[in-house]
Design a protein around this motif. Structure first.
Motif, PDB file in Angstrom:
ATOM      1  N   SER A   1       0.728  -1.082  -0.068  1.00 21.59           N
ATOM      2  CA  SER A   1      -0.077   0.047  -0.022  1.00 21.59           C
ATOM      3  C   SER A   1       0.858   1.269   0.034  1.00 21.59           C
ATOM      4  O   SER A   1       2.036   1.172   0.460  1.00 21.59           O
ATOM      5  N   ILE A   2       0.508   2.347  -0.558  1.00 23.73           N
ATOM      6  CA  ILE A   2       1.062   3.771  -0.508  1.00 23.73           C
ATOM      7  C   ILE A   2       0.412   4.219   0.648  1.00 23.73           C
ATOM      8  O   ILE A   2      -0.892   4.595   1.010  1.00 23.73           O
ATOM      9  N   THR A   3       1.347   4.508   1.742  1.00 19.62           N
ATOM     10  CA  THR A   3       0.810   5.048   3.428  1.00 19.62           C
ATOM     11  C   THR A   3       1.480   6.300   3.559  1.00 19.62           C
ATOM     12  O   THR A   3       2.490   6.777   3.057  1.00 19.62           O
ATOM     13  N   PRO A   4       1.253   7.001   4.778  1.00 23.80           N
ATOM     14  CA  PRO A   4       1.745   8.049   5.280  1.00 23.80           C
ATOM     15  C   PRO A   4       3.342   7.411   5.743  1.00 23.80           C
ATOM     16  O   PRO A   4       4.394   8.315   5.500  1.00 23.80           O
ATOM     17  N   GLU A   5       3.558   6.263   5.876  1.00 25.48           N
ATOM     18  CA  GLU A   5       5.105   5.699   6.005  1.00 25.48           C
ATOM     19  C   GLU A   5       5.930   5.449   4.960  1.00 25.48           C
ATOM     20  O   GLU A   5       6.805   4.927   4.883  1.00 25.48           O
ATOM     21  N   GLY A   6       5.062   5.750   3.712  1.00 27.63           N
ATOM     22  CA  GLY A   6       6.048   5.321   2.445  1.00 27.63           C
ATOM     23  C   GLY A   6       5.309   4.228   1.963  1.00 27.63           C
ATOM     24  O   GLY A   6       3.911   3.896   1.983  1.00 27.63           O
ATOM     25  N   LYS A   7       6.066   3.474   0.838  1.00 24.43           N
ATOM     26  CA  LYS A   7       5.443   2.328   0.390  1.00 24.43           C
ATOM     27  C   LYS A   7       5.733   1.089   1.179  1.00 24.43           C
ATOM     28  O   LYS A   7       7.045   0.731   1.325  1.00 24.43           O
ATOM     29  N   VAL A   8       4.776   0.435   1.796  1.00 20.08           N
ATOM     30  CA  VAL A   8       4.653  -0.601   2.701  1.00 20.08           C
ATOM     31  C   VAL A   8       4.218  -1.736   2.154  1.00 20.08           C
ATOM     32  O   VAL A   8       3.132  -2.035   1.446  1.00 20.08           O
TER      33      VAL A   8
ATOM     34  N   GLU B   1       3.201  12.526   0.645  1.00 23.23           N
ATOM     35  CA  GLU B   1       3.426  13.638   1.225  1.00 23.23           C
ATOM     36  C   GLU B   1       1.961  14.025   1.792  1.00 23.23           C
ATOM     37  O   GLU B   1       1.874  14.583   2.998  1.00 23.23           O
ATOM     38  N   GLY B   2       0.966  14.052   0.789  1.00 22.43           N
ATOM     39  CA  GLY B   2      -0.464  14.329   1.227  1.00 22.43           C
ATOM     40  C   GLY B   2      -0.825  13.511   2.408  1.00 22.43           C
ATOM     41  O   GLY B   2      -1.516  13.916   3.371  1.00 22.43           O
ATOM     42  N   MET B   3      -0.542  12.215   2.223  1.00 21.95           N
ATOM     43  CA  MET B   3      -0.991  11.051   3.554  1.00 21.95           C
ATOM     44  C   MET B   3      -0.447  11.293   4.731  1.00 21.95           C
ATOM     45  O   MET B   3      -0.955  11.160   5.843  1.00 21.95           O
ATOM     46  N   LYS B   4       1.084  11.854   4.741  1.00 21.57           N
ATOM     47  CA  LYS B   4       1.561  12.213   5.890  1.00 21.57           C
ATOM     48  C   LYS B   4       1.100  13.336   6.453  1.00 21.57           C
ATOM     49  O   LYS B   4       1.107  13.527   7.814  1.00 21.57           O
ATOM     50  N   GLU B   5       0.717  14.398   5.856  1.00 24.72           N
ATOM     51  CA  GLU B   5       0.060  15.458   6.240  1.00 24.72           C
ATOM     52  C   GLU B   5      -1.406  15.113   7.022  1.00 24.72           C
ATOM     53  O   GLU B   5      -1.777  15.865   8.187  1.00 24.72           O
ATOM     54  N   ALA B   6      -2.119  14.515   6.273  1.00 21.97           N
ATOM     55  CA  ALA B   6      -3.347  13.937   6.693  1.00 21.97           C
ATOM     56  C   ALA B   6      -3.303  13.005   8.140  1.00 21.97           C
ATOM     57  O   ALA B   6      -3.971  13.194   8.939  1.00 21.97           O
ATOM     58  N   LYS B   7      -2.054  12.235   8.087  1.00 19.88           N
ATOM     59  CA  LYS B   7      -1.618  11.409   9.505  1.00 19.88           C
ATOM     60  C   LYS B   7      -1.574  12.470  10.516  1.00 19.88           C
ATOM     61  O   LYS B   7      -1.967  12.246  11.698  1.00 19.88           O
TER      62      LYS B   7
END
Length: 366
Positions: free
Chosen positions: A198-205, A323-329
């Motif tokens: 998945s593409i996640t706030p932690e990157g590609k996991v 980056e968008g997901m990181k900010e959302a997190k």
């Protein structure tokens, strides 16, 4: 003896928004009991699931941990497949409502354990944070769409460069070789769909090693073209289903119709696409490597200057989505603080004990 654990994503962020596969992971009609957790952010759903899952593992039960794509360290559910028992997070974005209320599904409302006065007092800030989180995901989804558009462009170039006759000859021989000693199962097969990455706030996991290391046999595909591997995996899937074998399909989070990996659990056989962002590092067991680049004419690829440009745009677009997901997190963490302050976690600990006892009682009932 400690049970076996498996980890994957039951849903993920995609170019089309959040895509859940919960109904493809868990069979509601065949389940004995499904507990659906409801409640806001920070109400302890993931912690609740994690504690129960670990306790059941220690008791010797095999547990599947369903990870959250919005925070890969959090859980959206746990599943005891053999026992037919699941606990799932039923709140947005993966809204789950009971299919068979009372007969199978039980709703657990963690909202019964918060102080609404604290939340009402902070209403404006809660609404504002929710709106900002939506904007962050809009940014992420937009760039996942860009990544998919560029991926489609690159793959269209690779497909034109495939040595079709040689590839078809390989495919026929490969399918024969894989299934030549496999007997028909003489049953209607079951298909489960999920995401190994998945593409996640932690990157590609990804959970490739967790899913594939325990298998006895595995084929590892490498290729510059994901679509070429997909063609092979679809052919494997079709033959396996024809023979009556159950299938686990692991789909691509960017091109969701594409299969990245397959598992035939009844014969402990796996097929892995080892390619960024889901490289299979240090594989163990009985392994066969298959390089599909042998069936691509790279002279045609090298003549096209847009392959490199589009490939670079894929990487940049995925990075921007992260980056968008990181900010959302980050904003979601701020939102959780209001709910954590409002919760009575002592009562939730008591609830956890009650649910654990109910799970064991349901397991013991034949």
């Amino acid at each position: 003896m400690r049970g076996k654990e498996r980890r994957y994503f039951p849903g993920t962020s995609t170019p089309y928004g959040y895509l859940p596969f919960f109904s493809n992971v868990i069979s509601w009609k065949e389940a004995k009991k499904i507990y659906v957790l409801k409640g806001g952010p920070g109400t302890g759903k993931s912690t609740f699931l994690g504690k129960l899952g670990e306790r059941l593992l220690e008791e010797g039960y095999d547990v599947e941990f369903l990870h959250c794509s919005a925070d890969s360290n959090s859980l959206d559910g746990i599943y005891l497949a053999k026992e037919g028992i699941a606990l799932v997070d039923g709140t947005a974005p993966h809204v789950i409502d009971p299919n068979f209320p009372g007969a199978v599904d039980v709703i657990i409302n963690l909202g019964d354990y918060w102080s609404a006065n604290i939340l009402i007092k902070n209403k404006d800030e809660i609404i504002n944070l929710q709106e900002q989180i939506k904007d962050c995901y809009l940014h992420a989804f937009t760039h996942l769409k860009i990544a998919k558009a560029c991926y489609d462009e690159v793959e269209s170039i690779y497909i034109k460069a495939v040595k079709k006759l040689e590839f078809q000859r390989f495919l026929n021989e490969f399918i024969y070789d894989v299934f030549k000693d496999k007997q028909a199962a003489h049953k209607i097969p079951k298909v489960r769909k999920m995401f190994a990455s998945s593409i996640t706030p932690e990157g590609k996991v990804n959970f490739i090693k967790n899913l594939f290391d325990p298998l006895k046999y595995k084929y590892i595909f490498t290729s510059a073209s994901g679509e070429l591997v997909n063609e092979v995996l679809k052919a494997i899937r079709d033959r396996a289903l024809m023979l009556g074998y159950n299938i686990e399909e692991f789909h691509c989070p960017v091109t969701t119709e594409k299969i990245d990996h397959l598992i035939l659990p009844e014969i402990s056989l796996g097929f892995v696409t080892s390619k960024e962002p889901h490289l299979y590092s240090e594989p163990v067991g009985n392994i066969k490597l298959v390089n599909l680049d042998n069936y691509i004419d790279f002279n045609k690829i090298n003549q096209n200057k847009f392959v490199k440009l589009a490939s670079e745009r894929i990487i940049n677009a995925l990075d921007e989505a992260v980056e968008g997901m990181k900010e959302a997190k980050h904003l979601h963490d701020d939102l959780e603080k209001f709910y954590i302050e409002s919760m009575n976690f002592n009562r939730i600990d008591k609830l956890l004990e009650d649910i654990y006892e109910d799970i064991i009682k349901n397991i013991d009932q034949k």
